[in-house]
Design an enzyme around this catalytic site. Structure first.
Site, PDB file in Angstrom:
ATOM      1  CB  SER A  19      32.135  -2.124  44.003  1.00 52.74           C
ATOM      2  OG  SER A  19      30.818  -1.962  43.490  1.00 52.74           O
ATOM      3  CG  HIS A  76      32.544   1.423  46.439  1.00 47.11           C
ATOM      4  ND1 HIS A  76      32.977   2.701  46.749  1.00 47.11           N
ATOM      5  CD2 HIS A  76      31.985   1.508  45.209  1.00 47.11           C
ATOM      6  CE1 HIS A  76      32.695   3.516  45.738  1.00 47.11           C
ATOM      7  NE2 HIS A  76      32.084   2.820  44.792  1.00 47.11           N
ATOM      8  CG  ASP A  85      29.170   1.418  43.094  1.00 49.44           C
ATOM      9  OD1 ASP A  85      29.701   2.541  43.208  1.00 49.44           O
ATOM     10  OD2 ASP A  85      29.824   0.377  42.899  1.00 49.44           O
ATOM     11  CG  MET A 117      24.394   3.076  39.929  1.00 52.05           C
ATOM     12  SD  MET A 117      24.942   2.036  38.585  1.00 52.05           S
ATOM     13  CE  MET A 117      26.617   1.670  39.129  1.00 52.05           C
ATOM     14  CG  HIS A 165      30.135   6.100  44.101  1.00 48.50           C
ATOM     15  ND1 HIS A 165      30.704   5.384  43.058  1.00 48.50           N
ATOM     16  CD2 HIS A 165      29.956   7.362  43.618  1.00 48.50           C
ATOM     17  CE1 HIS A 165      30.858   6.172  42.020  1.00 48.50           C
ATOM     18  NE2 HIS A 165      30.402   7.367  42.309  1.00 48.50           N
ATOM     19  CG  MET A 200      27.395   7.049  40.592  1.00 52.09           C
ATOM     20  SD  MET A 200      27.950   5.416  40.033  1.00 52.09           S
ATOM     21  CE  MET A 200      27.738   4.492  41.539  1.00 52.09           C
ATOM     22  CG  MET A 216      33.933   8.273  38.697  1.00 53.22           C
ATOM     23  SD  MET A 216      33.522   6.926  39.820  1.00 53.22           S
ATOM     24  CE  MET A 216      33.158   5.597  38.665  1.00 53.22           C
ATOM     25  CG  PHE A 245      27.080  -0.253  33.173  1.00 54.22           C
ATOM     26  CD1 PHE A 245      25.896  -0.973  33.283  1.00 54.22           C
ATOM     27  CD2 PHE A 245      27.079   0.950  32.489  1.00 54.22           C
ATOM     28  CE1 PHE A 245      24.721  -0.491  32.708  1.00 54.22           C
ATOM     29  CE2 PHE A 245      25.908   1.441  31.905  1.00 54.22           C
ATOM     30  CZ  PHE A 245      24.730   0.714  32.015  1.00 54.22           C
ATOM     31  N   GLY A 246      29.687  -2.049  36.464  1.00 59.62           N
ATOM     32  CA  GLY A 246      30.908  -2.704  36.889  1.00 59.62           C
ATOM     33  C   GLY A 246      31.555  -3.393  35.692  1.00 59.62           C
ATOM     34  CG  ASP A 266      34.459   3.453  41.744  1.00 56.75           C
ATOM     35  OD1 ASP A 266      34.570   2.250  41.431  1.00 56.75           O
ATOM     36  OD2 ASP A 266      33.372   3.971  42.049  1.00 56.75           O
ATOM     37  N   GLY A 267      36.959   1.966  39.462  1.00 53.30           N
ATOM     38  CA  GLY A 267      36.674   1.473  38.118  1.00 53.30           C
ATOM     39  C   GLY A 267      37.850   0.764  37.483  1.00 53.30           C
ATOM     40  N   GLY A 310      35.463  -4.110  42.239  1.00 53.34           N
ATOM     41  CA  GLY A 310      34.217  -4.864  42.192  1.00 53.34           C
ATOM     42  C   GLY A 310      34.418  -6.212  41.555  1.00 53.34           C
TER      43      GLY A 310
END
Ligand code: DX5
Ligand code: ZN
Length: 226
Positions: free
Chosen positions: A10, A35, A37, A39, A69, A71, A140, A146-147, A182-183, A204
């Site tokens: 990510s 990836h 992200d 937001m 992705h 969001m 998730m 947030f990473g 993811d996460g 990430g």
């Protein structure tokens, strides 16, 4: 019936002042997918980048697929923009779309693969009536936004249940669906995450925060495949 392992760094944890360079370097370091992200400070409490940045980075990614992705809420208006910007796969959160089936169809019409994303508290039932329109299910393992957060342990039994549902579908239809997580994926927990059924791994901070991205990606892949 896991698909071949994919490692998707990510770029949320990359250096935003030199994103193109970081994308090219992480692909040379062995990344399969990038990836991306997105937001919107509405669906999640943070703000990142949109289709114009995706389009600018696409040439730096070479053979690696842009794994977008979303969001964001609403979702639909951004689907054609990201398809034009070079997205290979577009995933979104079902709570953020009024008409999940329609959004999935729209992603396919735009020539991209589809992904449906489940927050830690989102029940897997959301996938029941749209399996035919899914190329990827993403769980998730942190709350999105947030990473660098810690992996939520209850994701492991949820992954096993998602794997069971996907395998039943594949047995019936022969059409594969990927299972992405993811996460909070790190070199020391990816083996357990893979054993629970994931085949596609976002990482990430684990990659971009490490001194040697190539070694980290190789370590992640080896542990996932073990
Ligand atoms: C969170 C993002 C994740 C995140 C992963 O909302 O969707 O992709 O950046 O970062 P790490 O691997 O640092 O948890
Ligand atoms: Zn993500």
């Amino acid at each position: 019936m896991r698909q071949p392992t994919m490692i998707a760094p990510s770029i949320l944890s990359a250096n935003f002042a030199r994103l193109g360079e970081d994308v090219a370097r992480v692909v040379s370091a062995g990344a399969d997918w990038i990836h991306f992200d997105v937001m919107d400070n509405h669906y999640v409490p943070n703000l990142t980048f949109g289709p114009m940045v995706c389009e600018a980075l696409r040439p730096f990614a070479g053979e690696a697929m842009m794994d977008v992705h979303l969001m964001v809420e609403p979702v639909d208006a951004l689907v054609p923009s990201f398809a034009r910007a070079g997205a290979g796969l577009i995933s979104f959160h079902p709570e953020a779309s009024r008409h999940v089936d329609r959004t999935l169809a729209m992603i396919r019409e735009q020539g991209c693969q589809t992904g449906l994303v489940f927050n830690p508290a989102t029940p897997l039932e959301w996938m029941d009536h749209v399996m035919d329109k899914l190329d990827l299910v993403m769980l998730m393992s942190v709350n999105p936004g947030f990473g660098g957060q810690s992996f939520i342990g209850s994701t492991l039994p949820k992954l096993r249940e998602a794997r069971r549902r996907i395998d039943a579908y594949v047995r019936e239809t022969g059409r594969p669906i990927r299972l992405e997580v993811d996460g909070g994926v790190k070199t020391d927990n990816i083996a357990a995450i893979a054993a629970a059924g994931a085949d596609t791994f976002v990482a990430g901070s684990a990659v971009f925060g490490s001194p040697d991205w190539g070694v980290t990606i190789a370590t992640l892949r080896a542990a996932a495949d073990h």
